[in-house]
Design a protein around this motif. Sequence first.
Motif, short mmCIF file in Angstrom:
data_model
loop_
_atom_site.label_atom_id
_atom_site.label_comp_id
_atom_site.label_asym_id
_atom_site.label_seq_id
_atom_site.Cartn_x
_atom_site.Cartn_y
_atom_site.Cartn_z
N THR A 134 -84.22 38.64 -3.65
CA THR A 134 -84.06 39.38 -4.90
C THR A 134 -83.13 38.63 -5.83
O THR A 134 -83.41 38.45 -7.02
CB THR A 134 -83.48 40.78 -4.61
OG1 THR A 134 -84.28 41.41 -3.64
CG2 THR A 134 -83.45 41.62 -5.87
N LEU A 135 -82.02 38.15 -5.27
CA LEU A 135 -81.04 37.48 -6.12
C LEU A 135 -81.56 36.14 -6.64
O LEU A 135 -81.23 35.73 -7.75
CB LEU A 135 -79.73 37.32 -5.36
CG LEU A 135 -78.97 38.64 -5.25
CD1 LEU A 135 -77.93 38.60 -4.14
CD2 LEU A 135 -78.30 38.99 -6.57
N ILE B 8 -83.61 36.98 -9.53
CA ILE B 8 -82.75 37.28 -10.67
C ILE B 8 -82.27 35.98 -11.31
O ILE B 8 -82.32 35.81 -12.53
CB ILE B 8 -81.56 38.14 -10.22
CG1 ILE B 8 -82.04 39.54 -9.84
CG2 ILE B 8 -80.53 38.23 -11.34
CD1 ILE B 8 -80.99 40.39 -9.17
N VAL C 33 -82.78 34.79 -15.08
CA VAL C 33 -81.65 34.47 -15.96
C VAL C 33 -81.90 33.16 -16.69
O VAL C 33 -81.75 33.05 -17.90
CB VAL C 33 -80.34 34.40 -15.15
CG1 VAL C 33 -79.24 33.72 -15.95
CG2 VAL C 33 -79.89 35.79 -14.74
N ALA D 274 -84.82 33.17 -19.15
CA ALA D 274 -84.46 33.84 -20.40
C ALA D 274 -83.69 32.88 -21.33
O ALA D 274 -83.70 33.05 -22.55
CB ALA D 274 -83.63 35.08 -20.13
N TYR D 275 -83.06 31.89 -20.73
CA TYR D 275 -82.34 30.88 -21.52
C TYR D 275 -83.26 30.26 -22.58
O TYR D 275 -82.85 30.04 -23.71
CB TYR D 275 -81.83 29.81 -20.55
CG TYR D 275 -81.24 28.56 -21.15
CD1 TYR D 275 -79.90 28.52 -21.52
CD2 TYR D 275 -82.01 27.41 -21.30
CE1 TYR D 275 -79.35 27.36 -22.03
CE2 TYR D 275 -81.46 26.25 -21.81
CZ TYR D 275 -80.14 26.22 -22.18
OH TYR D 275 -79.60 25.07 -22.69
N MET E 157 -85.95 31.69 -23.81
CA MET E 157 -86.27 32.72 -24.80
C MET E 157 -85.19 32.75 -25.87
O MET E 157 -85.47 32.84 -27.06
CB MET E 157 -86.36 34.10 -24.16
CG MET E 157 -87.23 34.19 -22.92
SD MET E 157 -88.97 34.14 -23.35
CE MET E 157 -89.16 35.76 -24.04
N LEU E 158 -83.94 32.66 -25.41
CA LEU E 158 -82.83 32.69 -26.36
C LEU E 158 -82.91 31.49 -27.29
O LEU E 158 -82.80 31.62 -28.51
CB LEU E 158 -81.49 32.69 -25.60
CG LEU E 158 -80.24 32.61 -26.47
CD1 LEU E 158 -80.12 33.84 -27.35
CD2 LEU E 158 -78.99 32.50 -25.61
N TYR F 91 -74.42 31.29 -23.30
CA TYR F 91 -75.30 31.95 -22.34
C TYR F 91 -75.23 31.29 -20.98
O TYR F 91 -75.19 31.96 -19.94
CB TYR F 91 -76.74 31.94 -22.87
CG TYR F 91 -77.71 32.68 -21.98
CD1 TYR F 91 -77.81 34.07 -22.05
CD2 TYR F 91 -78.49 32.02 -21.06
CE1 TYR F 91 -78.66 34.75 -21.22
CE2 TYR F 91 -79.36 32.69 -20.23
CZ TYR F 91 -79.44 34.06 -20.31
OH TYR F 91 -80.29 34.74 -19.49
N ILE G 105 -72.80 29.68 -19.69
CA ILE G 105 -71.52 29.99 -19.05
C ILE G 105 -71.57 31.38 -18.42
O ILE G 105 -71.19 31.59 -17.27
CB ILE G 105 -70.36 29.89 -20.06
CG1 ILE G 105 -70.19 28.43 -20.48
CG2 ILE G 105 -69.07 30.42 -19.46
CD1 ILE G 105 -69.25 28.24 -21.64
N ILE G 106 -72.07 32.34 -19.19
CA ILE G 106 -72.18 33.71 -18.67
C ILE G 106 -73.14 33.76 -17.48
O ILE G 106 -72.86 34.42 -16.47
CB ILE G 106 -72.70 34.67 -19.78
CG1 ILE G 106 -71.75 34.67 -20.98
CG2 ILE G 106 -72.90 36.08 -19.25
CD1 ILE G 106 -70.52 35.48 -20.84
N SER G 107 -74.25 33.03 -17.58
CA SER G 107 -75.22 33.13 -16.48
C SER G 107 -74.69 32.50 -15.20
O SER G 107 -75.11 32.90 -14.12
CB SER G 107 -76.57 32.52 -16.83
OG SER G 107 -76.49 31.61 -17.85
N ILE H 93 -71.91 32.91 -13.96
CA ILE H 93 -71.22 34.00 -13.24
C ILE H 93 -72.23 34.75 -12.38
O ILE H 93 -71.96 35.10 -11.23
CB ILE H 93 -70.54 34.96 -14.24
CG1 ILE H 93 -69.40 34.22 -14.91
CG2 ILE H 93 -70.07 36.22 -13.55
CD1 ILE H 93 -68.70 35.02 -15.96
N THR H 94 -73.41 34.95 -12.95
CA THR H 94 -74.48 35.60 -12.19
C THR H 94 -74.79 34.81 -10.93
O THR H 94 -74.97 35.37 -9.85
CB THR H 94 -75.73 35.70 -13.07
OG1 THR H 94 -75.38 36.33 -14.28
CG2 THR H 94 -76.81 36.48 -12.38
N MET I 136 -71.99 35.16 -8.42
CA MET I 136 -72.02 36.48 -7.81
C MET I 136 -73.19 36.60 -6.84
O MET I 136 -73.08 37.21 -5.78
CB MET I 136 -72.12 37.57 -8.87
CG MET I 136 -70.86 37.79 -9.67
SD MET I 136 -69.38 37.93 -8.65
CE MET I 136 -69.74 39.43 -7.76
#
Lengths: 252, 240, 237
Positions: A120-121, A124, A128, A131-132, A134-135, A152, A154-156, A158-159, A162
């Motif tokens: 699952t992860l 994900i 993530v 979607a980069y 798409m942005l 983006y 940098i934020i991803s 973290i995902t 995690m």
Amino acid sequence: MFFTLPRMNKIVRVLNILALVLLLINIIVVFFYAPTERTMGNVQRIFYFHVGTAWVGAIAFFVALVAGIFYLRKPQVKWDTLGLSSVEIGLVFLTITTAAGSVWGRPAWNTWWLWSPRLTLITIAWLVYAAYFMLRGAVEDAEKRGRFAAIYVIISFITIIMAYVSIRVLRDIHPVVFGGTADTAQGAAEGLQEFEGGLESMRMGLTLLMSTITFTVIYLAWLFNRMRLQYLKDEVDSLKIRVVTRLQGGGT
Amino acid sequence: MIEIKTLVKNYGLNPVLRGVNLHVQAGEFVTLVGPNGAGKSTLMRIVSTLLKPTSGLVEIGGWALPRHSDRVRRYIGLVSHQTMLYADLTAQENLLFFARLYQLDNADARVARAIKYVGLAARQRDPVRTFSRGMMQRLTIARATLHEPDVLLLDEPYTGLDQDASQLLDDLLRREVDYGRTILMITHDLAHGLNLCDRTAILNRGKIVCEVNSHDISSSAFLELYADHTRHQKKKKQTT
Amino acid sequence: MSEQSVSPSLPGAPSFFTAVKAIVWKDLRIEQHTRQTLSLMVMYSLVTVVMFNFALEANLAAARDVANGLLWATILLAGTLGLHRSLALEQDNQAIDAILIAPIDRRVIYVAKVISVTLFTLLLEIILVFMFVVFFNKPFWQPAVLFILALGTIGYVAAGVVITSMAIQTRSREVLLPILLFPIVLPLILPAAIAVAEYMTGQPEMTRVTSTVSLVLAYDLLILAAGFIAYPYVVES
């Protein structure tokens, strides 16, 4: 850019040849040098590709993170290109990892796909980074595109951190997380562990090392090819500007 | 007060400002006019610390941008064609919010004074969305001058105003001049460009092509001058 | 130079938290006038819940089993509305520019927006939890569950404010928001949902609760730090 164009050309040529040679050797090593695994048989060999590509995926996303940080500190096109290329390649490798894992999973778990935490992860993470693009596609202004992409990425990351931590923590406590598929999920977790702890022979370990090196070199070759393209594009653009200014009468 | 030297701004490959030089003295009112796409808005965004220049020098009150943006922001007020107000808040709440954001002392008294000053005391408890365009623009001026800025920046302030509202805005601006504020206005509206200010500059294709003392020139002469400089551009475009 | 110089009224750099308070106050005031954000979120949640029930063909047993997941999904979906409303508000009439030319740290905006959107979402969650207790007869109404919900919300909004602020500045605007935001926050929602699921059984296994909640906490801290550092780049060009 990081290097001059002739230098870049040289690096790209060397890396291309090196990557090709290593890939050929790797295939030979995986199929003829590595021993056949006892329980899984020949199907297990796919894991050398699976792990090699997964490793490169992680590196690629990490490089993208670093490029993002550098871009925010000093917005230069080279950092944006480095980040973009790295995510691109990372996503391709992540896809290969998943596909290879799925091919292995069919005989091992009797199913192509399971919604275990790890899978699952991974899904994900794939979403993530997909979607980069798409942005990026939604921002026209180059400066803003680079800036947003850097934030983006940098934020991803973290995902990603995690996701990695979660897999460890959630499995340590309890390998079964989702009620309905309890038995199969447990099988999945064990299947993975079995492999990770099951490099019974030196030759298996060496093959894995070889695969990892090979895919890292392929990544580097790909990255430099990508950077070189950007370099050429920039060159063309600056020539265009010069032509346009000349046509406008130079007095501007 | 405002010092701009060889200011350049590129959007990607597109040069928008190509070496703008402008000097505005303390207490002076300078208007920048120019056709659409001349780079007026970009220049205004740079001077108001909202955009970073590609190269060149911009100084306000001796502080260089974008390095000392934080300091400069205390001394500037901006009125734009966008109201920059919250339509769902009342006039009083809008000003109170900005007073708190700037952390002014005696916020309530200041706000009350500012609202009275722009003649909106009777409507201060109504949401801004019920206001006419002219009333909104007056409130915008109250907002921009709430913290008593030394420099007032006006970005197309006459957009969407009718005759009476323009007149009211003129009166308010005249009072700001009397206060001694330094004012830089950009507009494409030549009539308003000329009659209030001390100096007018024409911005065309990212450069200041002409500067005149507004008191020395009749409006018809200025119109001619302006037409000259913009026609110039069209001719050049045809040759390319 | 003006005789009414600015210096007396602006003694020094404005303090961080006073500015945060100003923006939060403003957001709450707007909500007080319009009551739009919260009612939108609640209505949207209702529609979502009813729709999911329809998908389960009104099978109450099945609905109860998925109630926990449904609660989180609803919060995520309705949360995007709150995020979008709160940040689009600043784009109307370019109000954001007025904040940006004020002498305040850009991170003030981030902190203030996280606080106000979190407040709205928490209010929504209180209403939702109440609804879920009634509809699904599950023990959602307990301090531990509310606490986990609150922790999850903080992380979600902390990521959401950054992503939404970027999304509304793009060509596709809010359409992009769920695509960008949901994958980013799933590693947060996953452990949070597992933790809440523990409490649904009546006998939570504490080791699992602490491990999942610490994952949620770690995510919160990381994302808050990243958002705090990166936000100036989101609003400034």
